[in-house]
Design a protein around this motif. Structure first.
Motif, mmCIF file in Angstrom:
data_model
loop_
_atom_site.group_PDB
_atom_site.id
_atom_site.type_symbol
_atom_site.label_atom_id
_atom_site.label_comp_id
_atom_site.label_asym_id
_atom_site.label_seq_id
_atom_site.Cartn_x
_atom_site.Cartn_y
_atom_site.Cartn_z
ATOM 1 N N GLU A 66 -8.581 -5.232 6.705
ATOM 2 C CA GLU A 66 -7.999 -6.569 6.851
ATOM 3 C C GLU A 66 -6.481 -6.530 7.017
ATOM 4 O OE1 GLU A 66 -8.728 -5.879 2.365
ATOM 5 O OE2 GLU A 66 -9.783 -5.545 4.279
ATOM 6 N N ASP A 67 -5.863 -5.410 6.680
ATOM 7 C CA ASP A 67 -4.415 -5.278 6.843
ATOM 8 C C ASP A 67 -4.042 -4.424 8.045
ATOM 9 O OD1 ASP A 67 -3.642 -6.862 4.702
ATOM 10 O OD2 ASP A 67 -3.723 -5.211 3.266
ATOM 11 N N LEU A 68 -5.023 -4.100 8.899
ATOM 12 C CA LEU A 68 -4.752 -3.194 10.006
ATOM 13 C C LEU A 68 -3.808 -3.806 11.036
ATOM 14 C CD1 LEU A 68 -5.279 -0.439 11.191
ATOM 15 C CD2 LEU A 68 -7.296 -1.347 12.339
ATOM 16 N N ARG A 69 -4.001 -5.099 11.392
ATOM 17 C CA ARG A 69 -3.138 -5.703 12.414
ATOM 18 C C ARG A 69 -1.669 -5.727 11.985
ATOM 19 N NH1 ARG A 69 -3.349 -11.668 15.389
ATOM 20 N NH2 ARG A 69 -3.211 -10.888 17.517
ATOM 21 N N PRO A 70 -1.323 -6.214 10.779
ATOM 22 C CA PRO A 70 0.080 -6.135 10.372
ATOM 23 C C PRO A 70 0.584 -4.713 10.235
ATOM 24 C CG PRO A 70 -1.291 -6.958 8.567
ATOM 25 C CD PRO A 70 -2.121 -6.982 9.806
ATOM 26 N N ALA A 71 -0.294 -3.774 9.855
ATOM 27 C CA ALA A 71 0.119 -2.373 9.772
ATOM 28 C C ALA A 71 0.451 -1.828 11.152
ATOM 29 C CB ALA A 71 -0.976 -1.529 9.119
ATOM 30 N N ILE A 72 -0.347 -2.202 12.153
ATOM 31 C CA ILE A 72 -0.082 -1.775 13.527
ATOM 32 C C ILE A 72 1.243 -2.353 14.006
ATOM 33 C CG2 ILE A 72 -0.854 -1.990 15.923
ATOM 34 C CD1 ILE A 72 -3.735 -1.909 14.827
ATOM 35 N N ALA A 73 1.498 -3.620 13.683
ATOM 36 C CA ALA A 73 2.754 -4.253 14.099
ATOM 37 C C ALA A 73 3.951 -3.521 13.507
ATOM 38 C CB ALA A 73 2.766 -5.721 13.673
ATOM 39 N N LEU A 74 3.890 -3.224 12.206
ATOM 40 C CA LEU A 74 5.000 -2.501 11.586
ATOM 41 C C LEU A 74 5.082 -1.073 12.109
ATOM 42 C CD1 LEU A 74 5.026 -3.614 7.837
ATOM 43 C CD2 LEU A 74 6.623 -4.209 9.648
ATOM 44 N N ASN A 75 3.929 -0.478 12.400
ATOM 45 C CA ASN A 75 3.941 0.881 12.935
ATOM 46 C C ASN A 75 4.594 0.939 14.309
ATOM 47 O OD1 ASN A 75 3.164 3.702 12.744
ATOM 48 N ND2 ASN A 75 1.664 3.274 14.340
ATOM 49 N N SER A 76 4.461 -0.141 15.096
ATOM 50 C CA SER A 76 5.138 -0.170 16.394
ATOM 51 C C SER A 76 6.649 -0.221 16.217
ATOM 52 C CB SER A 76 4.661 -1.374 17.219
ATOM 53 O OG SER A 76 5.092 -2.583 16.632
ATOM 54 N N VAL A 77 7.098 -0.796 15.100
ATOM 55 C CA VAL A 77 8.530 -0.867 14.803
ATOM 56 C C VAL A 77 9.066 0.485 14.358
ATOM 57 C CG1 VAL A 77 10.213 -1.924 13.228
ATOM 58 C CG2 VAL A 77 8.456 -3.304 14.261
ATOM 59 N N LEU A 120 -3.406 6.246 10.665
ATOM 60 C CA LEU A 120 -3.054 4.896 10.226
ATOM 61 C C LEU A 120 -4.207 4.117 9.592
ATOM 62 C CD1 LEU A 120 -0.875 2.702 10.060
ATOM 63 C CD2 LEU A 120 -1.495 2.008 12.391
ATOM 64 N N PRO A 121 -5.417 4.089 10.173
ATOM 65 C CA PRO A 121 -6.510 3.327 9.537
ATOM 66 C C PRO A 121 -6.904 3.852 8.160
ATOM 67 C CG PRO A 121 -7.012 3.760 11.840
ATOM 68 C CD PRO A 121 -5.822 4.604 11.494
ATOM 69 N N ASP A 122 -6.504 5.085 7.817
ATOM 70 C CA ASP A 122 -6.802 5.634 6.495
ATOM 71 C C ASP A 122 -5.785 5.191 5.443
ATOM 72 O OD1 ASP A 122 -8.985 7.028 7.503
ATOM 73 O OD2 ASP A 122 -7.772 8.790 8.007
ATOM 74 N N GLU A 146 -14.305 8.917 13.665
ATOM 75 C CA GLU A 146 -14.372 10.335 14.021
ATOM 76 C C GLU A 146 -13.902 10.617 15.453
ATOM 77 O OE1 GLU A 146 -18.643 8.730 14.600
ATOM 78 O OE2 GLU A 146 -16.945 8.439 13.233
ATOM 79 N N MET A 147 -13.679 9.549 16.261
ATOM 80 C CA MET A 147 -13.169 9.732 17.615
ATOM 81 C C MET A 147 -11.766 9.150 17.770
ATOM 82 S SD MET A 147 -16.609 8.852 19.782
ATOM 83 C CE MET A 147 -16.217 9.848 21.188
ATOM 84 N N MET A 148 -11.185 8.722 16.649
ATOM 85 C CA MET A 148 -9.913 8.021 16.691
ATOM 86 C C MET A 148 -8.801 8.868 17.305
ATOM 87 S SD MET A 148 -8.760 4.979 15.804
ATOM 88 C CE MET A 148 -9.826 4.395 14.476
ATOM 89 N N HIS A 154 0.853 -1.188 0.000
ATOM 90 C CA HIS A 154 0.000 0.000 0.000
ATOM 91 C C HIS A 154 0.893 1.243 0.000
ATOM 92 C CE1 HIS A 154 -3.422 -2.585 0.724
ATOM 93 N NE2 HIS A 154 -2.810 -3.097 1.781
ATOM 94 N N ARG A 155 0.823 2.034 -1.057
ATOM 95 C CA ARG A 155 1.762 3.132 -1.270
ATOM 96 C C ARG A 155 1.797 4.129 -0.118
ATOM 97 N NH1 ARG A 155 1.738 8.332 -3.304
ATOM 98 N NH2 ARG A 155 3.591 8.932 -4.533
ATOM 99 N N ASN A 156 0.625 4.558 0.328
ATOM 100 C CA ASN A 156 0.587 5.557 1.397
ATOM 101 C C ASN A 156 1.226 5.024 2.672
ATOM 102 O OD1 ASN A 156 -0.650 7.516 -0.146
ATOM 103 N ND2 ASN A 156 -2.718 6.906 0.440
#
Length: 400
Positions: free
Chosen positions: A136-147, A129-131, A339-341, A10-12
């Motif tokens: 379906e890719d949020l969990r791996p995105a969160i994992a990489l974001n923690s890195v 991040l969710p944008d 909207e409350m994120m 995902h480019r963004n």
């Protein structure tokens, strides 16, 4: 076939991840250099803890205001403004160190000001991040974001040890790299292709709406409490690494760099495990089990006098911190309305970064009053008690 995690297609998100990884490498270089510089100037574990703890004071309160703003204005623009401000602060410290006019109060003040900037940057970053990826890719995105922050601990401190300890470069170099790295994030943000920002609807954009939502949610509240307990008592060990390196293991700044790098390598390994799609426990169970392991490993680090064993324990600490962080953030970001994120994730920022940094005010004086090993062991034991209380009293968290 590529070795890169699929979520980076995902480019963004790829721009987000890569720019922040580079920038946070610079931040870890500066943090390692700061801890060493303060201890070299003062010989005081308390002042080392204070220099890191100053970062935690604004992070205990201001992130909620940053989250409120992140729910009302364009999050990308907000991040770009904050990154530019952080670069300015780092350039001032670079000049003071290079001119040999640096004092401890300069570093404490800079930590405080960087935290003010970070209070508005972090909620926007986590809410954005969710944008960047499909759900379906949020969990791996969160994992990489923690890195994004902990992973560069594998690179940044090692570079500092090489540059200053081995090659003899000026210490100011670490702070200069930190300053320049913030502009990499600004460039990454400008290159993203995002949909127009939609602010929170009337009635859900009030100051207290996020607090009411989090406090009244059966899963989000204990998740935030878990983040708070583990950050205050289980993640502030980093503030005492310069003391351990110098007084316990006698390995100097080169050894300190490798110690921080070992933990960073562990976070990278943890993110690769999560993002690979391997079957892991549910988010709540993953966070709780990792927290227990974190406490036990911190006790091991406290009493290890063998450098190789300490490096292994720090690697495992980094691994479990990634697992725990991924579980906590996945729960929060999957259960919170878009909207409350900003406001809900700001509470996580206050817990993780604010309390994690403020823990230096506890560990530093405790280590000086007793010794560094006892201080780490006592705080780890207290954390284990808190985690056990949450696990036993909030069954819904285990099932989340």
């Amino acid at each position: 076939m590529t070795l890169l995690p699929p979520v980076l297609r995902h480019r963004n998100f790829a721009l987000f991840f890569s720019s922040l990884f580079i920038s946070n490498t610079g931040i870890w270089m500066a943090q390692t250099a700061q801890g060493w510089l303060v201890y070299d100037l003062t010989g005081s574990a308390t002042l080392v803890g204070v220099s890191f703890g100053a970062f935690g004071i604004p992070m205990l309160v201001l992130p909620y205001f940053g989250g409120l703003l992140a729910d009302r204005v364009d999050r990308r623009r907000l991040m770009a403004m904050m990154q530019t401000g952080a670069a300015g602060i780092a350039l001032i410290i670079t000049a003071l160190v290079a001119s040999d006019n640096i004092a401890v109060w300069h570093l404490v003040t800079a930590s405080f000001l960087q935290a003010v900037v970070n209070s508005f940057d972090q909620p926007a970053r986590q809410a954005l991040l969710p944008d960047l990826v499909p759900v379906e890719d949020l969990r791996p995105a969160i994992a990489l974001n923690s890195v994004v922050f902990t992973g560069p601990a594998f690179i940044g401190p090692g570079i500092v040890g090489l540059m200053i300890g081995t090659l003899g470069w000026p210490l100011a170099t670490a702070f200069l790299v930190d300053a320049l790295s913030f502009f990499v994030v600004v460039a990454g943000l400008l290159l993203m292709r995002l949909s127009p920002f939609l602010p929170a609807a009337a009635g859900r954009d009030s100051f207290f709406a996020g607090l009411y939502f989090a406090a009244g949610h059966a899963v989000i509240l204990p998740t935030l409490l878990l983040a708070a307990v583990t950050s205050l008592l289980g993640r502030s060990y980093q503030s005492l690494l310069p003391v351990i390196a110098e007084d316990v293991l006698d390995v100097g700044i080169q050894g300190l760099g490798l110690m921080a790098s070992a933990a960073g390598l562990g976070t990278i390994a943890g993110a690769l495990v999560v993002s690979s799609g391997r079957r892991l426990p549910r988010d709540g169970a993953l966070a709780l089990l990792s927290a227990v392991g974190l406490g036990l490993l911190q006790i091991g680090v406290a009493y290890s006098t063998n450098y190789a064993i300490s490096l292994l324990l720090l690697f495992l600490l980094g691994l479990l911190i990634t697992f725990m962080t991924t579980g906590i953030r996945a729960i929060l970001q999957l259960l919170t309305p878009r909207e409350m994120m900003g406001r809900v994730m700001s509470l996580n920022t206050m817990a993780v970064i604010g309390l994690g940094s403020t823990g230096g005010f506890i560990l530093g004086p405790l280590a000086e009053a007793t010794d560094v090993s006892l201080a780490l062991a006592v705080t780890a034991a207290a954390m284990l008690l808190g985690v056990a209380a949450l696990a036993l009293s909030r069954r819904v968290l285990r099932a989340a």
